[in-house]
Write a protein that holds these residues in place. Structure first.
Motif, PDB file in Angstrom:
ATOM      1  N   SER A 259       0.961  -1.189  -0.017  1.00 25.90           N
ATOM      2  CA  SER A 259       0.098   0.049   0.003  1.00 25.90           C
ATOM      3  C   SER A 259       0.785   1.381   0.231  1.00 25.90           C
ATOM      4  O   SER A 259       0.715   2.350  -0.698  1.00 25.90           O
ATOM      5  CB  SER A 259      -0.702  -0.014   1.266  1.00 25.90           C
TER       6      SER A 259
ATOM      7  N   SER B 248       2.073   1.994  -3.339  1.00 23.50           N
ATOM      8  CA  SER B 248       1.167   2.407  -4.304  1.00 23.50           C
ATOM      9  C   SER B 248       0.316   3.216  -3.771  1.00 23.50           C
ATOM     10  O   SER B 248      -0.897   3.660  -4.482  1.00 23.50           O
ATOM     11  CB  SER B 248       0.140   1.097  -4.520  1.00 23.50           C
TER      12      SER B 248
ATOM     13  N   ARG C  36      -4.790   3.079  -3.890  1.00 20.57           N
ATOM     14  CA  ARG C  36      -5.463   1.640  -3.875  1.00 20.57           C
ATOM     15  C   ARG C  36      -6.287   1.214  -2.666  1.00 20.57           C
ATOM     16  O   ARG C  36      -5.785   1.851  -1.662  1.00 20.57           O
ATOM     17  CB  ARG C  36      -4.707   0.658  -4.655  1.00 20.57           C
TER      18      ARG C  36
ATOM     19  N   SER D 161      -6.392  -1.781  -0.285  1.00 22.56           N
ATOM     20  CA  SER D 161      -5.676  -2.969  -0.535  1.00 22.56           C
ATOM     21  C   SER D 161      -6.544  -4.079   0.077  1.00 22.56           C
ATOM     22  O   SER D 161      -6.375  -5.251  -0.362  1.00 22.56           O
ATOM     23  CB  SER D 161      -4.454  -3.300   0.507  1.00 22.56           C
TER      24      SER D 161
ATOM     25  N   THR E   7       0.792  -2.587  -8.358  1.00 23.67           N
ATOM     26  CA  THR E   7      -0.930  -2.338  -8.256  1.00 23.67           C
ATOM     27  C   THR E   7      -1.456  -3.493  -9.270  1.00 23.67           C
ATOM     28  O   THR E   7      -2.428  -4.111  -8.816  1.00 23.67           O
ATOM     29  CB  THR E   7      -1.247  -0.896  -8.568  1.00 23.67           C
TER      30      THR E   7
ATOM     31  N   VAL F  81      -9.802   0.593  -7.341  1.00 25.39           N
ATOM     32  CA  VAL F  81      -8.594   1.078  -7.696  1.00 25.39           C
ATOM     33  C   VAL F  81      -8.486   1.929  -8.837  1.00 25.39           C
ATOM     34  O   VAL F  81      -8.099   3.261  -8.596  1.00 25.39           O
ATOM     35  CB  VAL F  81      -7.491  -0.201  -7.900  1.00 25.39           C
TER      36      VAL F  81
END
Length: 516
Positions: free
Chosen positions: A38, A41, A46, A48, A166, A179
């Protein structure tokens, strides 16, 4: 060119896979937590929890992203640096070489991994054999893990690792919406999905991009990705980016002009906005064609309305005939205002050349105007009609007298091709519209004295144009201008100057023999 539908998917040319074994010096992530992914990204926002697990079959154990206990694939994800950049300082704050535990049954969703894994199983007895596609998969002899080991290189970019992570996590879910929640995110993910041939992800990115607005920078990125999409995939994007026909800009401008002068209730504001669009439009010739088209249409309506008004059909009921006459006058008035706005725009953009020629060839129209203005019926119906028509004439005549129209040599040639010299256009402009001015002075001034400044301006402009004509033409037209005189001779200096100029030239000795 748009690729045809039979073309194979092209790979986005900005990364490659490595064909070497996992290096013993690589950073091994034995427990690559969701928290770490996480953090890598975070720029993609996003969630998770929604992309963490997938069940490969009804009887299978649930597969989690980066789960070392159930994984059968170990992927090394590393930044591919050029040898020329080896001495450059690296950003120690970001990861550049990580290992991720994956599941072959899951990552086969990406055709790129499916092809590599198929080759790995085929050559499982020889772990060091190199596959034809330039990547390597091998079975580890480690007692701890019996994993297929893969290498995947990414470009040296701050976001490359996080974006790839991702996309790898998206292999573990069918819910891409959590996402892919912005155009920028879709544009970050799409090149990696194309690279890995992750078709489900590609479709989700494209569906999102087709549905949302883009910034100018995002539009450029979409254009850069079009060559890597199939024809059916790029179709919906291209219809937003490319016009359906070559003259779409002109059709759009013409539609805006018609809406501004005919249909919109807030006409003044809309006209001002459309005028700005015309000023700022890059192609002056396109603006010329659009304005000329609208000008000709409005002029035709005004002429037909005046012609029907001055030649009515009395065979019907008297009340019906009167209603039609009122309608004709209102139609002429409304379209006359449109015509005036169009003339102003054409003069402002310096594209009124054809309009002047057209206005100078209206002998029939000016005759209808004279007949209409000699009648008293229009006074209570459209009292402003004479002023609208004279303002159109005054605007065009002023532009001619100032030299902003008919001054360019190219337009002189154009007029001569049609059989009219520049002098002829000026001559006809004054000859046909001077009688209209005189009728308006005699019939309108007593009713609307506020029109006197307009009449005076047009008088002065006509006299200035007459001064540019050959002596014989000027002589004929000046004799018709005697009505410009006033009770006090000193109150018409423009008329005195015009006659003085003509007599001064007339009393000069002939100069033609000096030209030999």
């Amino acid at each position: 060119m748009i690729p045809n539908s039979y073309r194979k998917r092209q790979r986005v040319p900005h990364r490659h896979t490595s064909a070497t074994r996992l290096s013993s010096t690589a950073t091994v992530v034995n427990s690559f937590s969701d928290k770490t992914v996480s953090e890598s990204s975070q720029k993609l926002h996003r969630t998770s929890s929604s992309v963490s697990t997938i069940t490969t079959s009804p009887n299978a154990v649930t597969s989690s992203f980066n789960d070392p206990y159930t994984a059968d694939v170990l992927l090394r994800l590393f930044v591919d640096r050029s040898p020329f950049d080896s001495d450059a300082p690296s950003d120690s704050s970001r990861q550049s070489d990580i290992q991720i535990y994956l599941h072959s049954a899951v990552i086969r969703r990406a055709k790129y991994f499916a092809a590599i894994l198929s080759d790995c199983w085929q050559h499982r007895t020889n772990a060091d054999a190199k596959s034809n596609n330039g990547a390597e998969g091998s079975r580890s002899n480690d007692n701890n893990n019996n994993l297929v080991q893969l290498n995947l290189a990414v470009v040296d970019d701050p976001n490359s690792i996080s974006i790839h992570l991702t996309v790898l996590q998206l292999l573990y879910t069918s819910d891409f919406a959590t996402v892919i929640e912005s155009a920028s995110t879709a544009l970050e993910i799409l090149p990696v999905a194309l690279e890995l041939l992750f078709e489900d992800c590609v479709k989700s990115c494209l569906r999102f991009l087709e549905a949302v607005p883009w910034s100018e920078e995002e539009e450029k990125r979409v254009l850069s990705l079009i060559p890597f999409l199939r024809e059916e995939e790029s179709k919906e994007l291209l219809v937003r980016l490319s016009p359906g026909k070559e003259d779409s800009c002109e059709e759009m401008l013409h539609g805006l002009i018609l809406a501004a002068i005919h249909n919109h209730p807030n006409m003044a504001f809309v006209k001002a906005f459309v005028a700005k669009l015309l000023r700022d439009f890059s192609s002056r010739e396109s603006a010329r064609r659009v304005l000329e088209r609208a000008f000709e249409t409005s002029l035709k309506v005004v002429k037909e309305s005046l012609e029907e008004y001055t030649s009515p059909d009395f065979r019907g009921d008297h009340n019906e005939t009167e209603a039609i006459q009122r309608l004709n006058l209102h139609t002429a008035m409304t379209n006359g205002r449109h015509l005036l706005w169009l003339v102003e725009r054409m003069i402002e953009l310096r594209v009124a050349d054809s309009a002047v020629v057209e206005w100078s060839e209206q002998a029939s129209f000016t005759a209808d105007l004279q007949r209409a203005f000699r009648d008293d019926a229009w006074r209570n119906i459209v009292p402003g009609l004479p002023a609208v028509v004279l303002r159109c004439t005054c605007k065009l005549a002023n532009a001619v007298a100032a030299g902003t129209i008919l001054a360019a040599r190219q337009f002189v040639d154009y007029i001569r091709v049609d059989g009219n010299s520049v002098g002829m256009v000026r001559m006809k402009l004054v000859k046909d519209w001077l009688p209209v001015l005189l009728v308006c002075k005699d019939n309108v001034s007593p009713m609307l004295p506020s029109h006197k400044p307009l009449h005076l301006e047009l008088e002065e402009t006509f006299l200035r144009i007459i001064s540019t004509l050959p002596m014989s033409d000027a002589q004929l037209l000046l004799q018709q201008c005697l009505s410009f005189s006033t009770r006090n001779v000193e109150d018409c200096p423009h008329l005195i100057t015009a006659f003085n100029t003509w007599f001064r030239r007339a009393t000069r000795p002939p100069q033609l023999e000096n030209l030999d």
